[in-house]
Design a protein around this motif. Structure first.
Motif, mmCIF file in Angstrom:
data_model
loop_
_atom_site.group_PDB
_atom_site.id
_atom_site.type_symbol
_atom_site.label_atom_id
_atom_site.label_comp_id
_atom_site.label_asym_id
_atom_site.label_seq_id
_atom_site.Cartn_x
_atom_site.Cartn_y
_atom_site.Cartn_z
ATOM 1 N N TRP A 13 0.897 -1.162 0.000
ATOM 2 C CA TRP A 13 0.000 0.000 0.000
ATOM 3 C C TRP A 13 0.924 1.197 0.000
ATOM 4 O O TRP A 13 1.496 1.547 1.037
ATOM 5 C CB TRP A 13 -0.893 0.000 1.229
ATOM 6 N N HIS A 14 1.142 1.743 -1.173
ATOM 7 C CA HIS A 14 2.134 2.799 -1.381
ATOM 8 C C HIS A 14 3.499 2.289 -0.912
ATOM 9 O O HIS A 14 4.007 1.357 -1.522
ATOM 10 C CB HIS A 14 1.694 4.103 -0.716
ATOM 11 N N ASP A 15 4.085 2.830 0.139
ATOM 12 C CA ASP A 15 5.415 2.406 0.584
ATOM 13 C C ASP A 15 5.386 1.399 1.730
ATOM 14 O O ASP A 15 6.427 1.056 2.268
ATOM 15 C CB ASP A 15 6.239 3.629 1.020
ATOM 16 N N SER A 16 4.211 0.937 2.102
ATOM 17 C CA SER A 16 4.091 0.012 3.227
ATOM 18 C C SER A 16 3.618 -1.363 2.746
ATOM 19 O O SER A 16 2.880 -1.465 1.768
ATOM 20 C CB SER A 16 3.071 0.535 4.239
ATOM 21 N N ILE A 17 4.026 -2.382 3.459
ATOM 22 C CA ILE A 17 3.522 -3.723 3.180
ATOM 23 C C ILE A 17 2.231 -3.900 3.964
ATOM 24 O O ILE A 17 2.203 -3.716 5.178
ATOM 25 C CB ILE A 17 4.557 -4.793 3.579
ATOM 26 N N MET A 18 1.144 -4.223 3.244
ATOM 27 C CA MET A 18 -0.158 -4.357 3.898
ATOM 28 C C MET A 18 -0.614 -5.808 4.013
ATOM 29 O O MET A 18 -1.624 -6.102 4.639
ATOM 30 C CB MET A 18 -1.213 -3.554 3.161
ATOM 31 N N SER A 49 -1.461 -4.871 -5.372
ATOM 32 C CA SER A 49 -0.770 -3.627 -5.006
ATOM 33 C C SER A 49 -1.154 -2.491 -5.945
ATOM 34 O O SER A 49 -1.307 -1.341 -5.517
ATOM 35 C CB SER A 49 0.749 -3.830 -5.031
ATOM 36 N N ASP A 50 -1.318 -2.795 -7.232
ATOM 37 C CA ASP A 50 -1.697 -1.761 -8.206
ATOM 38 C C ASP A 50 -3.054 -1.154 -7.888
ATOM 39 O O ASP A 50 -3.312 0.004 -8.226
ATOM 40 C CB ASP A 50 -1.721 -2.340 -9.622
ATOM 41 N N LEU A 51 -3.916 -1.895 -7.224
ATOM 42 C CA LEU A 51 -5.233 -1.362 -6.867
ATOM 43 C C LEU A 51 -5.119 -0.173 -5.914
ATOM 44 O O LEU A 51 -6.017 0.663 -5.857
ATOM 45 C CB LEU A 51 -6.094 -2.454 -6.236
ATOM 46 N N THR A 52 -4.026 -0.095 -5.155
ATOM 47 C CA THR A 52 -3.874 1.007 -4.198
ATOM 48 C C THR A 52 -3.581 2.329 -4.893
ATOM 49 O O THR A 52 -3.691 3.374 -4.266
ATOM 50 C CB THR A 52 -2.773 0.720 -3.171
ATOM 51 N N THR A 53 -3.192 2.281 -6.147
ATOM 52 C CA THR A 53 -2.889 3.513 -6.870
ATOM 53 C C THR A 53 -3.899 3.788 -7.973
ATOM 54 O O THR A 53 -3.714 4.712 -8.747
ATOM 55 C CB THR A 53 -1.469 3.463 -7.476
ATOM 56 N N SER A 54 -4.968 2.988 -8.032
ATOM 57 C CA SER A 54 -5.965 3.179 -9.076
ATOM 58 C C SER A 54 -6.851 4.375 -8.750
ATOM 59 O O SER A 54 -6.984 4.761 -7.588
ATOM 60 C CB SER A 54 -6.812 1.923 -9.243
ATOM 61 N N PRO A 55 -7.479 4.956 -9.751
ATOM 62 C CA PRO A 55 -8.385 6.096 -9.508
ATOM 63 C C PRO A 55 -9.541 5.718 -8.574
ATOM 64 O O PRO A 55 -10.079 6.569 -7.901
ATOM 65 C CB PRO A 55 -8.912 6.431 -10.896
ATOM 66 N N LEU A 56 -9.921 4.452 -8.536
ATOM 67 C CA LEU A 56 -11.031 4.051 -7.668
ATOM 68 C C LEU A 56 -10.701 4.196 -6.193
ATOM 69 O O LEU A 56 -11.580 4.413 -5.384
ATOM 70 C CB LEU A 56 -11.423 2.595 -7.962
ATOM 71 N N THR A 57 -9.423 4.113 -5.836
ATOM 72 C CA THR A 57 -9.021 4.240 -4.447
ATOM 73 C C THR A 57 -9.424 5.598 -3.896
ATOM 74 O O THR A 57 -9.914 5.720 -2.782
ATOM 75 C CB THR A 57 -7.495 4.038 -4.297
#
Length: 60
Positions: A13-18, A49-57
């Motif tokens: 999640w960005h720079d963190s491991i979630m 991981s890519d879902l955390t940077t999607s416009p839907l987030t």
């Protein structure tokens, strides 16, 4: 765990491991060539991981 093998990859999640994607199988069922399992485990973690940077987030 005795008798079990796994392949895992971190979910970011960005720079963190979630979390992580984990594929766990009995050692007797694990294939000798782990490359396909490693590839697909890494791709699954990358896709999540890519879902955390999607416009839907931002919309949630």
């Amino acid at each position: 765990m005795p008798g079990w093998d796994s392949v895992a990859a971190p979910v970011h999640w960005h720079d963190s491991i979630m979390g992580a994607v984990l594929m766990l199988k009995r050692s007797t069922e694990m294939p000798a060539d782990l490359r396909p399992l490693i590839f697909h485990t890494l791709k699954a973690a990358e896709s999540i991981s890519d879902l955390t940077t999607s416009p839907l987030t931002a919309a949630v």
